[in-house]
Scaffold this motif. Structure first.
Motif, PDB file in Angstrom:
ATOM      1  N   ALA A   1      41.051   8.265  -8.035  1.00 49.07           N
ATOM      2  CA  ALA A   1      41.757   9.139  -8.986  1.00 49.07           C
ATOM      3  C   ALA A   1      41.515   8.669 -10.421  1.00 49.07           C
ATOM      4  O   ALA A   1      41.290   9.483 -11.318  1.00 49.07           O
ATOM      5  CB  ALA A   1      43.245   9.168  -8.671  1.00 49.07           C
ATOM      6  N   GLY A   2      41.546   7.367 -10.639  1.00 55.79           N
ATOM      7  CA  GLY A   2      41.288   6.819 -11.970  1.00 55.79           C
ATOM      8  C   GLY A   2      39.862   7.073 -12.408  1.00 55.79           C
ATOM      9  O   GLY A   2      39.595   7.380 -13.581  1.00 55.79           O
ATOM     10  N   THR A   3      38.921   6.957 -11.475  1.00 56.01           N
ATOM     11  CA  THR A   3      37.519   7.240 -11.784  1.00 56.01           C
ATOM     12  C   THR A   3      37.350   8.713 -12.133  1.00 56.01           C
ATOM     13  O   THR A   3      36.628   9.057 -13.082  1.00 56.01           O
ATOM     14  CB  THR A   3      36.625   6.845 -10.593  1.00 56.01           C
ATOM     15  OG1 THR A   3      36.807   5.447 -10.318  1.00 56.01           O
ATOM     16  CG2 THR A   3      35.156   7.113 -10.883  1.00 56.01           C
ATOM     17  N   ALA A   4      38.043   9.589 -11.390  1.00 55.67           N
ATOM     18  CA  ALA A   4      37.984  11.025 -11.687  1.00 55.67           C
ATOM     19  C   ALA A   4      38.545  11.313 -13.080  1.00 55.67           C
ATOM     20  O   ALA A   4      37.985  12.125 -13.829  1.00 55.67           O
ATOM     21  CB  ALA A   4      38.741  11.812 -10.623  1.00 55.67           C
ATOM     22  N   GLN A   5      39.619  10.634 -13.447  1.00 58.20           N
ATOM     23  CA  GLN A   5      40.183  10.810 -14.795  1.00 58.20           C
ATOM     24  C   GLN A   5      39.193  10.352 -15.860  1.00 58.20           C
ATOM     25  O   GLN A   5      39.066  10.981 -16.917  1.00 58.20           O
ATOM     26  CB  GLN A   5      41.490  10.035 -14.931  1.00 58.20           C
ATOM     27  CG  GLN A   5      42.643  10.668 -14.207  1.00 58.20           C
ATOM     28  CD  GLN A   5      43.915   9.832 -14.323  1.00 58.20           C
ATOM     29  OE1 GLN A   5      43.867   8.624 -14.571  1.00 58.20           O
ATOM     30  NE2 GLN A   5      45.059  10.482 -14.141  1.00 58.20           N
TER      31      GLN A   5
ATOM     32  N   LEU B   1      33.221  15.567 -18.037  1.00 59.02           N
ATOM     33  CA  LEU B   1      32.597  15.886 -16.756  1.00 59.02           C
ATOM     34  C   LEU B   1      33.659  16.360 -15.769  1.00 59.02           C
ATOM     35  O   LEU B   1      34.812  15.934 -15.848  1.00 59.02           O
ATOM     36  CB  LEU B   1      31.890  14.649 -16.187  1.00 59.02           C
ATOM     37  CG  LEU B   1      30.772  14.059 -17.040  1.00 59.02           C
ATOM     38  CD1 LEU B   1      30.337  12.717 -16.491  1.00 59.02           C
ATOM     39  CD2 LEU B   1      29.602  15.024 -17.108  1.00 59.02           C
ATOM     40  N   PRO B   2      33.290  17.201 -14.812  1.00 58.64           N
ATOM     41  CA  PRO B   2      34.269  17.620 -13.812  1.00 58.64           C
ATOM     42  C   PRO B   2      34.682  16.447 -12.920  1.00 58.64           C
ATOM     43  O   PRO B   2      33.862  15.593 -12.580  1.00 58.64           O
ATOM     44  CB  PRO B   2      33.551  18.698 -13.005  1.00 58.64           C
ATOM     45  CG  PRO B   2      32.128  18.670 -13.420  1.00 58.64           C
ATOM     46  CD  PRO B   2      31.998  17.849 -14.656  1.00 58.64           C
ATOM     47  N   ALA B   3      35.953  16.419 -12.551  1.00 59.53           N
ATOM     48  CA  ALA B   3      36.498  15.318 -11.755  1.00 59.53           C
ATOM     49  C   ALA B   3      35.777  15.153 -10.421  1.00 59.53           C
ATOM     50  O   ALA B   3      35.585  14.025  -9.945  1.00 59.53           O
ATOM     51  CB  ALA B   3      37.994  15.520 -11.531  1.00 59.53           C
ATOM     52  N   PHE B   4      35.362  16.263  -9.808  1.00 58.05           N
ATOM     53  CA  PHE B   4      34.722  16.166  -8.494  1.00 58.05           C
ATOM     54  C   PHE B   4      33.444  15.343  -8.529  1.00 58.05           C
ATOM     55  O   PHE B   4      33.036  14.776  -7.516  1.00 58.05           O
ATOM     56  CB  PHE B   4      34.467  17.558  -7.889  1.00 58.05           C
ATOM     57  CG  PHE B   4      33.284  18.280  -8.460  1.00 58.05           C
ATOM     58  CD1 PHE B   4      32.019  18.099  -7.908  1.00 58.05           C
ATOM     59  CD2 PHE B   4      33.423  19.150  -9.533  1.00 58.05           C
ATOM     60  CE1 PHE B   4      30.927  18.769  -8.431  1.00 58.05           C
ATOM     61  CE2 PHE B   4      32.337  19.822 -10.048  1.00 58.05           C
ATOM     62  CZ  PHE B   4      31.080  19.638  -9.500  1.00 58.05           C
ATOM     63  N   LEU B   5      32.802  15.238  -9.710  1.00 54.41           N
ATOM     64  CA  LEU B   5      31.593  14.417  -9.814  1.00 54.41           C
ATOM     65  C   LEU B   5      31.877  12.937  -9.552  1.00 54.41           C
ATOM     66  O   LEU B   5      31.000  12.214  -9.084  1.00 54.41           O
ATOM     67  CB  LEU B   5      30.935  14.581 -11.180  1.00 54.41           C
ATOM     68  CG  LEU B   5      30.080  15.820 -11.389  1.00 54.41           C
ATOM     69  CD1 LEU B   5      29.477  15.825 -12.784  1.00 54.41           C
ATOM     70  CD2 LEU B   5      28.985  15.923 -10.344  1.00 54.41           C
ATOM     71  N   ALA B   6      33.093  12.501  -9.841  1.00 55.28           N
ATOM     72  CA  ALA B   6      33.462  11.108  -9.567  1.00 55.28           C
ATOM     73  C   ALA B   6      33.418  10.836  -8.065  1.00 55.28           C
ATOM     74  O   ALA B   6      32.925   9.797  -7.625  1.00 55.28           O
ATOM     75  CB  ALA B   6      34.849  10.807 -10.118  1.00 55.28           C
ATOM     76  N   TYR B   7      33.914  11.788  -7.280  1.00 53.74           N
ATOM     77  CA  TYR B   7      33.931  11.633  -5.829  1.00 53.74           C
ATOM     78  C   TYR B   7      32.513  11.709  -5.258  1.00 53.74           C
ATOM     79  O   TYR B   7      32.158  10.938  -4.358  1.00 53.74           O
ATOM     80  CB  TYR B   7      34.841  12.697  -5.194  1.00 53.74           C
ATOM     81  CG  TYR B   7      36.273  12.555  -5.650  1.00 53.74           C
ATOM     82  CD1 TYR B   7      37.128  11.636  -5.042  1.00 53.74           C
ATOM     83  CD2 TYR B   7      36.764  13.318  -6.700  1.00 53.74           C
ATOM     84  CE1 TYR B   7      38.440  11.491  -5.469  1.00 53.74           C
ATOM     85  CE2 TYR B   7      38.077  13.178  -7.138  1.00 53.74           C
ATOM     86  CZ  TYR B   7      38.912  12.255  -6.512  1.00 53.74           C
ATOM     87  OH  TYR B   7      40.204  12.102  -6.942  1.00 53.74           O
ATOM     88  N   LEU B   8      31.703  12.615  -5.794  1.00 51.40           N
ATOM     89  CA  LEU B   8      30.310  12.709  -5.356  1.00 51.40           C
ATOM     90  C   LEU B   8      29.531  11.442  -5.727  1.00 51.40           C
ATOM     91  O   LEU B   8      28.725  10.952  -4.936  1.00 51.40           O
ATOM     92  CB  LEU B   8      29.634  13.933  -5.975  1.00 51.40           C
ATOM     93  CG  LEU B   8      30.094  15.293  -5.474  1.00 51.40           C
ATOM     94  CD1 LEU B   8      29.369  16.411  -6.233  1.00 51.40           C
ATOM     95  CD2 LEU B   8      29.876  15.436  -3.984  1.00 51.40           C
ATOM     96  N   THR B   9      29.800  10.927  -6.924  1.00 50.65           N
ATOM     97  CA  THR B   9      29.136   9.700  -7.370  1.00 50.65           C
ATOM     98  C   THR B   9      29.519   8.534  -6.476  1.00 50.65           C
ATOM     99  O   THR B   9      28.659   7.759  -6.043  1.00 50.65           O
ATOM    100  CB  THR B   9      29.489   9.402  -8.841  1.00 50.65           C
ATOM    101  OG1 THR B   9      29.038  10.491  -9.650  1.00 50.65           O
ATOM    102  CG2 THR B   9      28.856   8.116  -9.323  1.00 50.65           C
TER     103      THR B   9
END
Length: 144
Positions: A37-41, A48-56
């Motif tokens: 969640a922190g990475t998404a923020q 950048l869109p938050a979902f890119l954090a999860y894909l990354t």
């Protein structure tokens, strides 16, 4: 030690160290330290869109494991380059040295070079790809 053995060992060391780096940045940094969640923020703070954090996170973890075990090294190393380009983009304004405040860009650029070197070398002799290749070769009928 022959030149072939040295090259195989060099490919192993390069591939495994790159894979461990990706695993560390995904699991230790993004999951354990900053949380997903922190990475998404953080990604959102960059526009950048938050979902890119999860894909990354997923790409780094799965790609890192694939590199460590030597599975499709050429493809995986190249597939992870866009993530490293993104990291370089994030750090470009901080200057050259990665020890600078918020990190510099030389580390992501160096990892891009290492990724290309791994893609050029391939998995090497000590890799799952070789085990799978040998199993595939044994499964094919002999030709007369």
């Amino acid at each position: 030690m022959t030149e072939t053995n040295k090259a195989a060992l060099a490919a192993l060391l390069l591939r495994v160290s790159l894979g461990v780096m990706f695993i560390a940045h995904s699991f230790i940094l993004k999951y354990l330290t900053f949380t997903l969640a922190g990475t998404a923020q953080f990604f959102e703070s960059l526009g950048l869109p938050a979902f890119l954090a999860y894909l990354t996170f997923a790409a780094e973890l799965v790609g890192g494991i694939a590199l460590v075990i030597g599975f499709r090294t050429r493809l995986v190393a190249l597939a992870l380059v866009p993530i490293l380009l993104g990291a370089a983009w994030v750090h470009i304004g901080n200057g050259w040295v990665f020890s600078a405040a918020n990190g510099g860009w030389e580390y992501p650029i160096f990892l891009i070079v290492v990724s290309f070197a791994s893609a050029l070398l391939g998995s090497g002799a000590y890799a799952l790809d070789n085990v799978l290749g040998q199993a595939k070769a044994k499964a094919q009928p002999a030709r007369a």
